[in-house]
Design a protein around this motif. Structure first.
Motif: not given
Length: 342
Positions: A156-160
């Protein structure tokens, strides 16, 4: 019939007779010292295992053996789907106390075999032995995913976007209902449990389904999730697994959490907090996953999938945004099989 009348090998023959394989990766199944599998070189092989113990994971007072067999298999299928794969084979090992007859085990196996038939899975082996404490079920599941397409918890990544399938909390409410009726039935003959209007809750607890349809829909839409997990221990716990392993935070919006009407009615009847049940109840076996922000329009077109929040930077922590806009820290309060009993 007593199990001892058949013996181990006679019992295995009786439970596994006429098994037919449907997956090309199964070369040899039940009937030898081991199974033989062969997967194409362009696939990754996925393996999971799950153990269910009587008195810890299930109560045979209200769990029919056929339903238990079905659920035991499906929860393993769900783990493979949660890695964006497809289950292909299972092995089944049982620990059986003397109070179980051959007919009891046939009922259990009928549920396992039904699950395999519906989901296209091969039963390829296992083991059976005596148990001094009730029934023990251990199932291992083997699956596959195209090379490079397996999805883990740490991507998971920031803004997902945070997405979830189905609705949450119903299985937990089904368990509360079953436990309530068990208490009410004590010492009463011909007791009829009050399940009218709550059949969905009972089904979600006793006969969950794995979300193969969501995996197929994601593939059809050409969406590869960045992280994924199935909801066995509760939404909060599972989301925090993703965030911890991905080194991120998250924001989940209370008003977006999908909850069925029967779940809401049951929570009110039991004077329980509905959102708490949805966040921490567990055993929903829905898929929780994250996708890049640019996949928003595609995700909205997949039936039964809802965006409930977004991934943030790690230093922002994990929080639930309530209906009035305030934030509450998310805590892992779901099922813990190793927790000490009071």
């Amino acid at each position: 019939m007593e199990v001892s009348e058949l013996g181990e090998f006679g019992l295995i023959d009786r439970l596994t007779t006429d098994i037919k394989h449907v997956n090309s990766s199964t070369l040899k199944g039940v009937g030898d010292d081991g199974a033989v599998l062969q997967f194409p070189p362009d696939t990754d092989v996925l393996v999971t295992t799950d153990m269910l113990l009587e008195g810890v994971h299930f109560d045979l007072t209200y769990v029919p053996l056929k339903h238990l067999g079905y659920k035991s298999a499906v929860v393993n299928f769900s783990d493979i789907y949660a890695m964006n794969g497809h289950p292909r084979q299972i092995t089944v090992s049982l620990g059986v106390s003397s109070r179980f007859t051959v007919e009891h085990l046939e009922a259990l196996y009928s549920g396992i075999r039904l699950a395999c038939e519906i989901y296209g899975i091969d039963l390829i082996g296992g083991d059976t032995c005596a148990s001094r404490q009730g029934l023990v079920i251990s199932i291992a599941c083997i699956g596959d995913a195209p090379k490079g397409r397996a999805v883990y918890r740490d991507g998971a990544k920031d803004t997902d976007l945070i997405c979830v399938s189905g609705d949450l909390g119903a299985a937990y409410m089904g368990l509360q209902l079953l436990e309530r009726e068990k208490v009410a039935s004590a010492g009463k003959k011909d007791f009829q449990p009050a399940f009218q209007g709550k059949e969905y809750l009972v089904e979600r607890q006793l006969k969950p389904e794995a979300r193969r349809d969501v995996i197929d829909a994601l593939a059809k839409a050409d969406i590869l999730p960045t992280a994924m997990i199935d909801i066995s221990d509760g939404l909060s716990s599972e989301l925090m697994h993703i965030c911890k392993q991905s080194h991120t935070g998250c924001r989940v919006y209370e008003e977006r959490i999908p909850i069925d009407y029967q779940t809401a009615v049951m929570a009110e009847e039991l004077n329980m907090n509905l959102v708490t049940a949805a966040l921490n109840g567990g055993e929903d076996y829905e898929l929780l996953f994250t996708v890049p922000l640019h996949a928003h329009e595609k995700i909205e077109k997949i039936p039964g999938v809802k965006v409930i929040g977004h991934i943030t930077k790690e230093d922002l922590g994990c929080a639930l945004v309530t209906r009035d806009g305030s934030e509450m820290e998310l805590k892992a309060q779901g099922w813990n099989p190793l927790a000490k009993k009071e």
